[in-house]
Design an enzyme around this catalytic site. Structure first.
Site, PDB file in Angstrom:
ATOM      1  N   THR A   1      82.559   0.987  27.019  1.00  0.00           N
ATOM      2  CA  THR A   1      81.629   1.305  28.031  1.00  0.00           C
ATOM      3  C   THR A   1      80.638   2.423  26.387  1.00  0.00           C
ATOM      4  OG1 THR A   1      82.105   0.709  30.106  1.00  0.00           O
ATOM      5  CG2 THR A   1      79.856   1.699  29.095  1.00  0.00           C
ATOM      6  N   LYS A  51      76.538  -4.195  31.701  1.00  0.00           N
ATOM      7  CA  LYS A  51      77.098  -2.897  32.626  1.00  0.00           C
ATOM      8  C   LYS A  51      76.118  -2.171  32.115  1.00  0.00           C
ATOM      9  CE  LYS A  51      80.427  -0.081  32.906  1.00  0.00           C
ATOM     10  NZ  LYS A  51      81.848  -0.317  33.943  1.00  0.00           N
ATOM     11  N   LYS A  82      78.149   9.934  30.111  1.00  0.00           N
ATOM     12  CA  LYS A  82      78.222   8.934  29.001  1.00  0.00           C
ATOM     13  C   LYS A  82      77.056   8.027  29.164  1.00  0.00           C
ATOM     14  CE  LYS A  82      81.729   6.380  27.924  1.00  0.00           C
ATOM     15  NZ  LYS A  82      81.865   4.836  28.267  1.00  0.00           N
TER      16      LYS A  82
HETATM   17  N1  LIG Z   1      88.299   4.660  33.735  1.00  0.00           N
HETATM   18  C1  LIG Z   1      87.546   4.017  34.642  1.00  0.00           C
HETATM   19  O1  LIG Z   1      88.053   3.835  35.913  1.00  0.00           O
HETATM   20  C2  LIG Z   1      86.611   2.988  33.691  1.00  0.00           C
HETATM   21  C3  LIG Z   1      86.601   2.026  34.283  1.00  0.00           C
HETATM   22  C4  LIG Z   1      85.387   0.987  33.365  1.00  0.00           C
HETATM   23  C5  LIG Z   1      85.168   1.165  32.289  1.00  0.00           C
HETATM   24  N2  LIG Z   1      85.858   2.413  31.899  1.00  0.00           N
HETATM   25  C6  LIG Z   1      85.338   2.447  30.088  1.00  0.00           C
HETATM   26  O2  LIG Z   1      86.842   2.374  30.070  1.00  0.00           O
HETATM   27  C7  LIG Z   1      86.675   2.888  28.621  1.00  0.00           C
HETATM   28  C8  LIG Z   1      87.809   3.550  28.486  1.00  0.00           C
HETATM   29  O3  LIG Z   1      88.395   5.191  29.817  1.00  0.00           O
HETATM   30  P1  LIG Z   1      89.584   4.956  30.065  1.00  0.00           P
HETATM   31  O4  LIG Z   1      89.226   5.440  31.669  1.00  0.00           O
HETATM   32  O5  LIG Z   1      90.657   4.295  29.695  1.00  0.00           O
HETATM   33  O6  LIG Z   1      89.276   6.413  29.112  1.00  0.00           O
HETATM   34  P2  LIG Z   1      91.136   7.477  29.132  1.00  0.00           P
HETATM   35  O7  LIG Z   1      91.362   7.419  29.744  1.00  0.00           O
HETATM   36  O8  LIG Z   1      90.509   8.986  28.388  1.00  0.00           O
HETATM   37  O9  LIG Z   1      90.917   6.742  27.387  1.00  0.00           O
HETATM   38  C9  LIG Z   1      90.543   6.524  26.380  1.00  0.00           C
HETATM   39  C10 LIG Z   1      91.294   6.370  24.960  1.00  0.00           C
HETATM   40  O10 LIG Z   1      90.979   6.436  23.954  1.00  0.00           O
HETATM   41  C11 LIG Z   1      91.041   6.734  23.050  1.00  0.00           C
HETATM   42  N3  LIG Z   1      90.197   6.891  21.822  1.00  0.00           N
HETATM   43  C12 LIG Z   1      89.194   8.716  22.297  1.00  0.00           C
HETATM   44  N4  LIG Z   1      88.640   8.365  21.287  1.00  0.00           N
HETATM   45  C13 LIG Z   1      88.794   7.716  20.101  1.00  0.00           C
HETATM   46  C14 LIG Z   1      88.730   8.190  19.052  1.00  0.00           C
HETATM   47  N5  LIG Z   1      87.666   8.495  18.186  1.00  0.00           N
HETATM   48  N6  LIG Z   1      89.868   7.920  18.176  1.00  0.00           N
HETATM   49  C15 LIG Z   1      90.873   7.036  18.332  1.00  0.00           C
HETATM   50  N7  LIG Z   1      91.099   6.804  19.916  1.00  0.00           N
HETATM   51  C16 LIG Z   1      89.790   7.248  20.436  1.00  0.00           C
HETATM   52  C17 LIG Z   1      92.424   8.076  23.776  1.00  0.00           C
HETATM   53  O11 LIG Z   1      92.895   8.361  23.201  1.00  0.00           O
HETATM   54  P3  LIG Z   1      93.950  10.018  23.463  1.00  0.00           P
HETATM   55  O12 LIG Z   1      95.095   9.076  23.902  1.00  0.00           O
HETATM   56  O13 LIG Z   1      94.721  10.140  22.322  1.00  0.00           O
HETATM   57  O14 LIG Z   1      93.159  10.520  24.208  1.00  0.00           O
HETATM   58  C18 LIG Z   1      92.782   7.316  24.821  1.00  0.00           C
HETATM   59  O15 LIG Z   1      93.452   6.051  24.281  1.00  0.00           O
HETATM   60  C19 LIG Z   1      85.517   4.652  28.261  1.00  0.00           C
HETATM   61  O16 LIG Z   1      84.506   3.593  27.372  1.00  0.00           O
HETATM   62  C20 LIG Z   1      84.764   4.113  30.322  1.00  0.00           C
HETATM   63  O17 LIG Z   1      84.229   4.327  30.396  1.00  0.00           O
HETATM   64  C21 LIG Z   1      86.458   3.241  32.244  1.00  0.00           C
END
Ligand SMILES: NC(=O)c1ccc[n+]([C@@H]2O[C@H](COP(=O)([O-])OP(=O)(O)OC[C@H]3O[C@@H](n4cnc5c(N)ncnc54)[C@H](OP(=O)(O)O)[C@@H]3O)[C@@H](O)[C@H]2O)c1
Length: 293
Positions: free
Chosen positions: A100, A175, A243
């Site tokens: 997102t 979104k 965010k």
């Molecule tokens: N969780 C939800 O319910 C949900 C729903 C809809 C949309 N989203 C969106 O989907 C996206 C991911 O969400 P998530 O919940 O999966 O987050 P998350 O569990 O925090 O995972 C984020 C991932 O991105 C990696 N990452 C972050 N910064 C990075 C960087 N600079 N370089 C390389 N890798 C990086 C992290 O690596 P590490 O493992 O090393 O930290 C991790 O694998 C976000 O944009 C969020 O807003 C989430």
């Protein structure tokens, strides 16, 4: 365009880990990268495929590269950055960004991909961890129809609905609408449950009665139980929501759209962060009301 048999998935977080899992389970050759290597190793143990030490390495030879990281800067780092996927993606392959992120970033990536004759689709998702695990996400896409049609069968492996909304950035704009709708709704649900509690009503019984009527919503259906139990260590984190709302409010200023409730709820989420709830689910707005008593 290339027949899709090899895919690369960058970012094995709460969402990316199960999404990439569906691709491997459906027989695609899946190459993964995660910043914290231990997660990538665990993923390979569970699903097979191969883990790589940089995004660039993971994207080598991939027909489709999918990204699901945190925010705009994180996406830049793993795509156009020093060891980003665009340094190894070949002409005719497609980059899909599930993060997102802002509409500006989508346009920026679209231009960078065009220079390299790579297709681009911004494809943020809705449906949360549960949707990712059950392969039931809603995916909102922006990009060229030919690229969308080509990537569709792969995205469909973890989605309930995959829809092309228009040119690049249309997915991110859609979104934003999703997040704007959720913000006010969750505050309304929190206020309703707070009121019910103060009135001495049985909150569960109240929800049982009103959930099937005009007040019903996904949030009511899926979050009322944990809200009543005061449990927030799950779901979609407040930090992520702030965010997203920042992205919405910045875009709204540019569009001269007025979002007073969204702006207010954003400040309520700042309160939740101040009481230590940055990683709590967004339904923790109720905690803030209880806290104020
Ligand atoms: N969780 C939800 O319910 C949900 C729903 C809809 C949309 N989203 C969106 O989907 C996206 C991911 O969400 P998530 O919940 O999966 O987050 P998350 O569990 O925090 O995972 C984020 C991932 O991105 C990696 N990452 C972050 N910064 C990075 C960087 N600079 N370089 C390389 N890798 C990086 C992290 O690596 P590490 O493992 O090393 O930290 C991790 O694998 C976000 O944009 C969020 O807003 C989430």
């Amino acid at each position: 365009m290339r027949t899709i048999s090899t895919v690369a998935f960058i970012g094995l977080g709460v969402m990316g880990y199960p999404m990439a899992g569906h691709l491997a389970q459906q027989g695609l050759i899946t190459r993964v990268y995660n910043r914290t290597a231990a997660k990538a190793d665990a993923w390979v143990k569970e699903y097979g495929g191969s883990a790589h030490t940089t995004p660039q390495e993971a994207a080598k030879g991939a027909d489709l590269v999918l990204v699901c990281v945190g925010n705009d800067d994180d996406v830049r780092q793993v795509t156009t950055g020093g060891e980003g996927v665009l340094h190894s993606m070949e002409s005719g392959s497609i980059l899909v960004d599930h993060t997102t992120a802002s509409a500006d970033l989508a346009l920026e990536l679209d231009a960078a991909c065009r220079e390299r004759k790579v297709g681009f689709i911004d494809a943020p998702v809705s449906g949360g961890q549960q949707g990712a695990e059950n392969g039931a996400l809603t995916i909102m896409c922006g990009g060229e129809k030919s690229h969308f049609d080509h990537a569709f069968p792969v995205l469909d492996l973890y989605a309930r609905a995959v829809t092309l909304m228009g040119a690049a950035s249309s997915g991110q704009l859609t979104k934003m609408v999703n997040q704007i709708c959720i913000a006010g709704l969750v505050q309304g649900l929190a206020e309703g449950l707070h009121f019910a509690e103060q009135a001495g009503l049985d909150q569960q019984q109240v929800i049982d009665v009103i959930a099937k009527g005009a007040a019903g919503s996904w949030q009511m259906e899926n979050r009322h139980k944990t809200m009543i139990a005061d449990e927030y260590e799950h779901g979609f984190a407040v930090n992520w929501m702030r965010k997203d709302l920042d992205i919405c409010l910045t875009q709204a200023r540019r569009l001269e759209a007025t979002l007073p409730v969204t702006a207010l709820v954003d400040q309520f989420y700042a309160d939740v962060q101040r009481i230590g709830g940055g990683r709590w689910d967004t339904s923790s707005l109720l905690k803030r009301l209880r806290k104020a008593e």
